[in-house]
Write an enzyme that holds these catalytic residues in place. Structure first.
Site, PDB file in Angstrom:
ATOM      1  N   GLU A 180       2.786  -2.375   0.889  1.00 22.78           N
ATOM      2  CA  GLU A 180       3.407  -1.283   1.644  1.00 22.78           C
ATOM      3  C   GLU A 180       4.458  -0.514   0.844  1.00 22.78           C
ATOM      4  O   GLU A 180       5.032   0.443   1.337  1.00 22.78           O
ATOM      5  CB  GLU A 180       4.054  -1.801   2.943  1.00 22.78           C
ATOM      6  CG  GLU A 180       3.117  -2.565   3.837  1.00 22.78           C
ATOM      7  CD  GLU A 180       3.804  -3.200   5.041  1.00 22.78           C
ATOM      8  OE1 GLU A 180       5.010  -2.920   5.285  1.00 22.78           O
ATOM      9  OE2 GLU A 180       3.146  -3.986   5.752  1.00 22.78           O
ATOM     10  N   GLU A 203       0.586   0.703   0.017  1.00 25.84           N
ATOM     11  CA  GLU A 203      -0.801   0.743   0.463  1.00 25.84           C
ATOM     12  C   GLU A 203      -1.007  -0.160   1.676  1.00 25.84           C
ATOM     13  O   GLU A 203      -0.217  -1.051   1.939  1.00 25.84           O
ATOM     14  CB  GLU A 203      -1.745   0.298  -0.661  1.00 25.84           C
ATOM     15  CG  GLU A 203      -1.270  -0.902  -1.481  1.00 25.84           C
ATOM     16  CD  GLU A 203      -1.101  -2.194  -0.709  1.00 25.84           C
ATOM     17  OE1 GLU A 203      -1.956  -2.478   0.153  1.00 25.84           O
ATOM     18  OE2 GLU A 203      -0.135  -2.928  -0.950  1.00 25.84           O
TER      19      GLU A 203
END
Length: 345
Positions: free
Chosen positions: A312, A170
């Site tokens: 991420e 994310e």
């Protein structure tokens, strides 16, 4: 949106355990590799599991709660980093390249119009969620759209590549605040213990963040069901990740869970469909305050503890070689009877 997530078929369990126990090693001596191999075999319904076309799907969106000063990361960092990912120079890029992952980027609701041609999938719901201090971050219709979009991304990956192992990441300034709220609501752990520094708040900043989130909790007037709580406090990227996780489990894929935000997503997913946890391997325990407690509430054991707090999908991708080792163990090691080695336990 409904998902058909079946519990793992246990009919091969004894055969899998017998195979693992008869590898040329003391029983249990390869620890968590043996546990991972068993889980993969059960997921794939085979004694010879394989890992195919690993993908990391990174959803990005903005959060209205950052209007309250709960993060040191300004909103423009979300779209800037999403663009950066598309150019290949960020943390998740070198990790995906190193470990053979295909990186898929999705604009779930970034407050910026990213030009086309960057390889970013446009699934923008809105230009960020609303401020959940004053009301729901998203509507029920937006939540449904997010779940469907996340599921669609995973289904297309599965059909087009044959991928059977997937991680999620994310990008979204303010999403540790949203995750802290989900953690509290879905575990019952005291809210203060769910709140940490996020992208780098100092102690006064953390105290302010706690005050804002306590007031947001006091202002909650939604229903007691999981979907209402997800919509009130969640982010577009988080709900899409939940939809992706649920679809992955429905398709019999293995899910590698990343850090604090993605753990809150698998937590929410498990409150909707408890069987999703059977398909999850927890990549790492990060340094965000509360992550260890949330992992414990899920009864999970992370593979790594490297002090990571990047997000991420970085911790999940870092953990992939350990999963690969578990597959090589069960497929490549000799059995005692085949290697002329006396079984010595």
């Amino acid at each position: 949106m409904n998902f058909d997530i079946k519990p793992l078929d246990q009919s091969l369990r004894n055969d899998i355990i017998a195979k693992i126990d008869n590898l040329t090693k003391p029983k249990g001596s390869l620890g968590m590799l043996e546990e991972i191999a068993l889980q993969l075999c059960l997921i794939q319904k085979t004694l010879t599991p394989e890992l195919r076309q690993p993908h990391n799907v990174l959803f990005a969106a903005d959060h209205g709660i950052i209007e309250e000063g709960v993060t040191v990361s300004p909103k423009e960092v979300t779209w800037q980093q999403l663009s950066h990912f598309s150019k290949g120079g960020a943390g998740i890029n070198f990790l995906c390249e190193q470990h053979g992952f295909k990186l898929v980027l999705v604009d779930s609701g970034v407050d910026y119009d990213i030009p086309s041609g960057h390889g970013i999938i446009d699934m923008k719901i809105d230009r960020g969620t609303r401020n959940f201090l004053h009301g729901p971050a998203m509507t029920a219709e937006q939540l449904d759209e997010c779940l469907a979009n996340g599921a669609k991304v995973v289904e297309e990956i599965s059909k087009s590549t044959g991928c059977n192992i997937i991680s999620f990441g994310e990008m979204g300034s303010g999403n540790t605040s949203a995750s802290s709220m989900w953690m509290h609501l879905f575990t019952g752990i005291d809210l203060d213990l769910c709140i940490g520094a996020g992208a780098g708040l100092d102690n006064p900043g953390i105290r302010h963040k706690k005050d804002v989130l306590r007031r947001a909790l006091d202002n909650y007037s939604g229903g007691d069901d999981t979907l209402s709580k997800m919509a009130w406090f969640g982010g577009f990227e988080m709900v899409m990740a939940v939809g992706g996780m649920l679809k992955a489990a429905e398709l019999g894929m293995t899910i590698i869970v990343d850090g604090f935000i993605m753990t809150s997503c698998i937590l929410a997913a498990s409150r909707l469909y408890p069987n999703v946890i059977d398909y999850a391997i927890f990549g790492h325990q990060g340094d965000e305050s509360g992550h260890k407690l949330m992992i414990g509430a899920l009864g999970a054991r992370p593979l790594l503890h490297l002090g990571l707090r990047l997000g991420e999908g970085s911790g999940a991708v870092c953990a992939y070689p350990i999963i690969e080792s578990a597959v090589r163990m069960i497929n490549r090691m000799d059995q005692f009877g085949d290697a002329n080695v006396t079984r010595y336990f």
